[in-house]
Design an enzyme around this catalytic site. Structure first.
Site, PDB file in Angstrom:
ATOM      1  N   TYR B  91     -11.378   4.130  -1.836  1.00  0.00           N
ATOM      2  CA  TYR B  91     -11.100   2.985  -0.974  1.00  0.00           C
ATOM      3  C   TYR B  91     -11.392   1.676  -1.708  1.00  0.00           C
ATOM      4  O   TYR B  91     -11.620   0.658  -1.072  1.00  0.00           O
ATOM      5  CB  TYR B  91     -11.915   3.061   0.315  1.00  0.00           C
ATOM      6  CG  TYR B  91     -11.479   4.153   1.269  1.00  0.00           C
ATOM      7  CD1 TYR B  91     -10.211   4.123   1.854  1.00  0.00           C
ATOM      8  CD2 TYR B  91     -12.319   5.195   1.591  1.00  0.00           C
ATOM      9  CE1 TYR B  91      -9.808   5.120   2.727  1.00  0.00           C
ATOM     10  CE2 TYR B  91     -11.922   6.200   2.471  1.00  0.00           C
ATOM     11  CZ  TYR B  91     -10.660   6.152   3.036  1.00  0.00           C
ATOM     12  OH  TYR B  91     -10.255   7.140   3.903  1.00  0.00           O
ATOM     13  N   ASP B 150     -19.825  12.168   2.807  1.00  0.00           N
ATOM     14  CA  ASP B 150     -19.773  13.116   1.694  1.00  0.00           C
ATOM     15  C   ASP B 150     -18.774  12.584   0.660  1.00  0.00           C
ATOM     16  O   ASP B 150     -17.588  12.513   0.957  1.00  0.00           O
ATOM     17  CB  ASP B 150     -19.329  14.487   2.215  1.00  0.00           C
ATOM     18  CG  ASP B 150     -19.481  15.585   1.176  1.00  0.00           C
ATOM     19  OD1 ASP B 150     -20.038  15.309   0.106  1.00  0.00           O
ATOM     20  OD2 ASP B 150     -19.022  16.704   1.446  1.00  0.00           O
ATOM     21  N   HIS B 412      -8.135   9.318  -6.858  1.00  0.00           N
ATOM     22  CA  HIS B 412      -7.243   9.447  -5.717  1.00  0.00           C
ATOM     23  C   HIS B 412      -7.389   8.224  -4.827  1.00  0.00           C
ATOM     24  O   HIS B 412      -8.387   7.510  -4.876  1.00  0.00           O
ATOM     25  CB  HIS B 412      -7.587  10.711  -4.930  1.00  0.00           C
ATOM     26  CG  HIS B 412      -9.061  10.831  -4.655  1.00  0.00           C
ATOM     27  ND1 HIS B 412      -9.896  11.553  -5.469  1.00  0.00           N
ATOM     28  CD2 HIS B 412      -9.836  10.284  -3.708  1.00  0.00           C
ATOM     29  CE1 HIS B 412     -11.130  11.448  -5.012  1.00  0.00           C
ATOM     30  NE2 HIS B 412     -11.126  10.677  -3.951  1.00  0.00           N
ATOM     31  N   TYR B 495      -7.083   3.770   9.297  1.00  0.00           N
ATOM     32  CA  TYR B 495      -8.390   3.261   9.757  1.00  0.00           C
ATOM     33  C   TYR B 495      -9.063   2.441   8.672  1.00  0.00           C
ATOM     34  O   TYR B 495      -9.983   1.692   8.948  1.00  0.00           O
ATOM     35  CB  TYR B 495      -9.278   4.430  10.202  1.00  0.00           C
ATOM     36  CG  TYR B 495     -10.168   5.024   9.128  1.00  0.00           C
ATOM     37  CD1 TYR B 495      -9.663   5.825   8.109  1.00  0.00           C
ATOM     38  CD2 TYR B 495     -11.544   4.786   9.134  1.00  0.00           C
ATOM     39  CE1 TYR B 495     -10.468   6.357   7.142  1.00  0.00           C
ATOM     40  CE2 TYR B 495     -12.370   5.319   8.157  1.00  0.00           C
ATOM     41  CZ  TYR B 495     -11.835   6.108   7.169  1.00  0.00           C
ATOM     42  OH  TYR B 495     -12.656   6.631   6.193  1.00  0.00           O
ATOM     43  N   ARG B 496      -8.584   2.570   7.426  1.00  0.00           N
ATOM     44  CA  ARG B 496      -9.287   1.981   6.283  1.00  0.00           C
ATOM     45  C   ARG B 496      -8.379   2.193   5.080  1.00  0.00           C
ATOM     46  O   ARG B 496      -7.625   3.176   5.034  1.00  0.00           O
ATOM     47  CB  ARG B 496     -10.593   2.742   6.105  1.00  0.00           C
ATOM     48  CG  ARG B 496     -11.497   2.388   4.980  1.00  0.00           C
ATOM     49  CD  ARG B 496     -12.656   3.371   5.023  1.00  0.00           C
ATOM     50  NE  ARG B 496     -13.691   3.100   4.064  1.00  0.00           N
ATOM     51  CZ  ARG B 496     -14.704   3.928   3.782  1.00  0.00           C
ATOM     52  NH1 ARG B 496     -14.791   5.080   4.419  1.00  0.00           N
ATOM     53  NH2 ARG B 496     -15.620   3.623   2.913  1.00  0.00           N
TER      54      ARG B 496
END
Lengths: 236, 548
Positions: B91, B150, B412, B495-496
Site C-alpha cells: 500500500y 499480518d 505486489h 477500502y485502501r
C-alpha cells in the site's frame, strides 16, 4: 492477479515442497587458521566480530554452512524458515542496546525482514551473496564418480568458502559498505545457476543491483535460493 | 540531493539547516544512501522516472520537534510526508505520495505511554510497532491482547490511520474503529487532542471516544490534515478460551444460505471471531488450514478428474464437481466460525450456530480447534498467531524463490474492493474480475473467496505482481486502473490503495459531482493553506497542486 488468500496459500505450498527434515547439528570447535585456497587470513582484530550467525536448518547446505562457520567460533542460531521468534526473543532486545553485527544463511524472507528492521538501529546489509541450495536427499544420493568430488563434498567445500567469507569479513569493509536496498521483495531477482546444480556463490561482494538470467528448469524442482549475508553497524 | 518541486536550492538548504537545529544532525538524512531507504520496496514504478521518492528525511523524537518541523516546512513551503514505521508494503510503504517530499520518520517516537489493564486500553506514539506493544504486555504479564495485522511489524498508529485490519474479535479487527482519542500536530504547528483529551485533566481519554461536539477523528485517517503524535486504542481482554467450528456444505448454491446465516450470527454477536471461508473442492484453503504444520496442511489436488471438473465449474457447469465432492467426501464450502470467550459460553454459541445452519441439506459440522488460553508453546505451533494477538513475520518466509516458484514477484500491489456480504455478490465479483483478467491479459484468476475482516461487508484482496520488467509493470498499472473503474461500475470501491492509485480510487467516489473530494479540498485549504502535509495522499491535493 491472485487473491491474497491464494497468494499465501501458494507460497505455503512452495515452502512445504522446499522443506527438508531438520537434523542435528554437530558444531566443530577450534578455529581454522587458513582459508581453503590458502589465501591469507586476517588477524582477529581486523575481522568484523559477529554476535551470532543464523542458518535455516531446513536446508542441508545451510546446516553444512553452520558447521563450517561454527568452526570459526561464531555462535549459531537455527531457524525454521521464519525469523520471528529469534527476532523477538534475541535480536530486537539486543539491537535496542547495541548495534550487534549478525550474519546468516537463509532464504530471502528473513533477510528482507532483518535488513529493514536493522535500518532502525543504524545498521545495513554489508555483505550479500546468493547461492542455490538443493535438498538433503539430492546431495546425499549422488555418488562420487570418475574422480570428481561428490555433490556432498562439493557442498562442503562451498560451505567452507561461504563460512570463511563471513567469518573473515574485514571490519574496515563494513565501515565502507554502502549497500543499496536494491532488492525488493520475495527474492524476485534472478540468479545464475551452475550446471552441476550444487550451491554456487554468485557474487562475493555487496550486491547493490541484482540482475541475471532466470533460474533454469534444469536446476530441478528442489532448487531454493539462499543468501549468505552480514548486517553490521553503518558508520556515517 | 533532490530538491522538492518548486523549492529553490537555497530555501531547501536553509530548511535542512533548520531541521538539523531542531532535531540534531544525526537525525536529518540527505545522502542518497540514506534517502534510498525510504523507497517503496513494492513500487510499481521501479526503474521509471515516475517512482515517487523522497528528497530527504527527518526523524523527530518528540511532539515539540514535530511542531518545529511543521513550522519550518511552512516557512520554506517544504512538502512533508509523515510515516510511522513505513512498513505498509503493498500500500505504498514509506515513499511519499508526492515526489520530493521530506519524509518525517516518526519511528523514534516509540513510547508506550500507558497500558491500562482494567480499562483494556493503551496510549501509544506512532513509532510503536505491534511487536513493541506485544512485548510491553508480555513483559508485564498483562491480560490483554492487541489485535495485529499480518505481518505485524508495522505501527499501530500507522495501520489504524490507514484503516488496516486484524484477526481477533470483531470490535478490534477494524483498527481505526478500535481507537479512542488522538493527539495531532496540525499543519500550522498547533497541537490538538480529540475526544475527552480536549479537556485538560480529563481522566477518560481512552475510555470515551467522542468527547463533545463534532467527532473529527476520522478526518485524520487516510488523509493529510495533520500529524498524529499519540493515539489511544481499546485492547481485547484475554479470553478464557477459543473455539473454531466448521460448517461444511456440499452444493455450490448452498453459499447463499451459508452467508445469510453467517451474517445473522455475526451481526448478533454470536460468532465473534473472524469468519474464515474455504472450498476444499475448489482448492481454496482457510486461514486455519494454511496455519497448520507442513505435514498437516492440505496438499494441492493432483487427481486429474478433480482438476478437470474444476475447470468445468469455472465455465458454469457445477453439477459434476458437486457429485465428485459427494463421492469423495469433499465439501464445496467450509465456513470456519471463531468464538472467543468463556469455555461454557462459546460451546453454547457454537451449538446455537449449528442449529441455525441445520436447514442446509447435508450440512456437516466439526469442532476444529479448542484452546484454553493463553496458548502454550505446543499449541502455538499450529495456529495462525494473529488470531491470538501474536505478531509475526512468518508471511515473509513462505514466498522464497525455488525451483517450484522460479519467478517470485518483486512485490505486489493490493487491489482491495469492498463488496456486499452476499453470495450473489461473491459470484458476480468472481465473474467480473475473471473477465477483466482475461481482457487485460493478467494471470488467470480462478474462483476466489472474499475475506471477512470487517463486519457487514466482504473484501476481496487481489495481489497485482510488481516486476523488474518495466513494460509488465506498465501493463499491470493500466489494468489496475481499469479494474478500479470496472469495480466502481458495479458499485464496489477500494477500502485502501497505494499512492499510485489514490487519485483514481478517490475519483470513483464521485457522488454529486465529487462532493466528498471537494469537501476534503475545502478542509485541506483551510487547515493547510501552504499544502505542506502529504500532498496528494488519498487523492487530496493542496490548491497549488490541484489539477483543474
Amino acid at each position: 492477479m491472485i487473491s491474497r488468500r491464494r497468494f499465501v496459500q501458494h507460497a505455503a505450498v512452495v515452502a512445504s515442497l522446499a522443506a527438508a527434515p531438520a537434523g542435528g547439528l554437530p558444531v566443530f570447535c577450534g578455529a581454522s587458521a587458513a582459508t581453503r585456497d590458502g589465501s591469507a587470513v586476517l588477524p582477529d582484530a581486523n575481522r568484523l566480530k559477529l554476535y551470532v550467525a543464523l542458518f535455516d536448518r531446513r536446508f542441508a547446505a545451510a546446516r553444512l554452512f553452520a558447521r563450517a562457520i561454527g568452526s570459526h567460533a561464531i555462535p549459531l542460531r537455527a531457524i525454521d524458515a521464519d525469523v520471528t521468534d529469534l527476532w523477538f526473543s534475541e535480536l530486537h532486545p539486543g539491537w535496542k542496546l547495541h548495534s550487534l553485527p549478525v550474519a546468516g544463511l537463509t532464504t530471502y524472507g528473513p533477510l528482507f525482514c532483518l535488513e529493514r528492521l536493522a535500518w532502525d538501529h543504524g545498521m545495513r546489509v554489508v555483505h550479500r551473496t546468493k547461492h542455490l541450495a538443493i535438498r538433503d536427499d539430492a546431495i546425499a544420493a549422488v555418488p562420487n564418480t570418475r574422480g570428481r568430488p561428490s555433490k556432498r563434498a562439493a557442498t562442503e567445500l562451498w560451505a567452507a568458502d561461504a563460512a570463511a567469507a563471513i567469518a573473515g569479513f574485514p571490519r574496515s569493509r563494513a565501515r565502507l559498505a554502502a549497500a543499496s536496498p536494491a532488492e525488493t521483495a520475495f527474492a524476485g531477482a534472478a540468479v545464475p545457476v551452475s550446471a552441476a546444480g550444487i550451491p554456487v556463490a554468485e557474487t562475493a561482494a555487496v550486491s547493490a543491483s541484482v540482475t541475471g538470467e532466470a533460474l533454469r528448469p534444469g536446476a530441478g524442482p528442489e532448487g531454493a535460493l539462499l543468501y549468505s549475508w552480514i548486517i553490521a553497524p553503518r558508520v556515517r | 540531493m533532490t530538491t522538492p518541486p518548486g523549492v529553490s536550492a537555497a530555501d531547501f538548504s536553509a530548511a535542512i539547516g533548520k531541521f538539523i537545529q531542531a532535531v540534531g544532525r544525526e537525525w536529518v538524512f540527505t545522502s542518497d544512501e540514506d534517502v534510498a531507504l525510504y523507497r517503496d520496496a513494492f513500487s510499481p514504478f521501479q526503474g521509471e522516472p515516475e517512482e515517487r521518492v523522497a528528497s530527504a528525511a527527518v526523524a523527530p523524537e518528540s511532539v515539540g520537534q514535530v511542531q518545529q518541523i511543521v513550522r519550518i516546512a511552512n516557512q520554506y513551503r517544504i512538502p512533508l510526508y509523515p510515516i510511522s514505521t513505513g512498513r505498509n508494503l503493498g500500500y505504498g510503504g514509506s515513499a511519499p505520495a508526492y515526489s520530493g517530499s521530506v519524509v518525517v520518520d516518526l519511528k523514534r517516537m516509540n513510547r508506550v505511554i500507558e497500558v491500562n489493564e482494567d480499562n483494556a486500553s493503551a496510549l501509544v506514539e506512532p513509532g510503536v510497532s505491534y511487536f513493541d506493544l506485544y512485548r510491553f504486555i508480555q513483559e508485564r504479564g498483562l491480560k490483554v491482547w492487541v489485535d495485529v495485522p499480518d505481518p505485524g511489524w508495522g505501527s499501530l498508529v500507522g495501520n489504524a490511520l490507514d484503516r488496516g485490519g486484524g484477526y481477533t474479535r470483531s470490535q478490534f479487527r477494524n483498527h481505526f474503529d478500535a481507537h479512542c482519542g488522538l493527539e495531532v500536530v496540525l499543519p500550522d504547528g498547533e497541537l490538538m487532542r480529540t475526544g475527552m483529551g480536549a479537556m485538560p485533566g480529563a481522566k477518560t481519554w481512552q475510555q470515551y471516544k467522542s468527547g463533545f461536539g463534532p467527532w473529527i477523528d476520522g478526518l485524520f485517517s487516510q488523509s493529510n490534515f495533520g500529524i498524529v503524535t499519540k493515539m489511544g486504542f481499546w485492547l481485547m481482554p484475554e479470553p478464557e478460551a477459543f473455539l473454531t467450528g466448521t460448517v461444511s456444505a456440499a452444493a455450490r448454491d448452498d453459499l447463499h444460505l451459508l452467508v445469510k446465516m453467517l451474517n445473522h450470527l455475526e451481526n448478533g454477536g454470536i460468532t465473534n471471531g473472524m469468519p474464515d471461508l474455504g472450498s476444499p473442492l475448489l482448492g481454496i484453503q482457510t486461514i486455519e488450514e494454511y496455519a497448520r504444520s507442513m505435514e498437516d496442511r492440505p496438499q494441492p489436488a493432483t487427481d486429474p478428474e478433480l482438476l478437470a471438473l474444476r475447470d468445468r465449474a469455472e465455465t458454469g457447469n457445477h453439477g459434476p464437481l458437486e457429485d465428485y465432492g459427494r463421492r469423495k467426501g469433499l465439501a464445496y464450502w467450509t465456513f470456519n466460525l471463531k468464538f472467543y470467550g468463556p469455555a461454557k459460553a462459546i460451546a453454547a454459541q457454537w451449538e446455537y450456530s449449528k442449529e441455525k445452519f441445520s436447514g442446509i441439506p447435508g450440512v456437516r459440522f466439526a469442532e476444529r480447534q479448542f484452546h484454553r488460553l493463553p496458548l502454550d508453546a505446543q499449541q502455538r505451533q499450529n495456529v495462525h498467531w494473529p488470531e491470538f494477538g501474536i505478531p509475526t513475520l512468518n508471511m515473509f518466509s513462505i514466498g522464497a524463490r525455488s525451483g517450484t516458484n522460479p519467478e517470485p514477484t518483486h512485490g505486489h500491489m493490493w487491489f482491495s474492493p469492498i463488496i456486499p456480504r452476499s453470495a450473489e455478490a461473491v459470484f458476480e465479483a468472481n465473474k467480473v474480475f475473471a473477465a477483466a483478467a482475461r481482457q487485460f491479459d493478467l494471470p488467470v484468476l480462478r474462483f476466489s473467496l472474499p475475506s471477512c475482516y470487517w463486519e457487514r461487508a466482504f473484501i476481496f484482496i487481489f495481489g497485482f505482481p510488481v516486476s523488474a520488467d518495466i513494460p509488465t509493470n506498465r501493463k499491470n498499472r493500466a489494468a489496475f486502473h481499469q479494474l478500479i473503474d470496472i469495480a466502481a461500475q458495479h458499485g464496489w470501491g477500494e477500502y485502501r490503495t497505494a499512492p499510485a492509485y489514490q487519485d483514481a480510487v478517490m475519483n470513483v467516489y464521485s457522488f454529486n459531482n465529487h462532493a466528498l473530494r471537494r469537501f476534503h479540498e475545502t478542509v485541506k485549504d483551510a487547515l493547510d493553506p501552504n499544502g505542506i502535509i502529504s500532498p496528494g495522499r488519498y487523492g487530496i491535493w493542496p490548491k497549488h497542486l490541484r489539477k483543474t
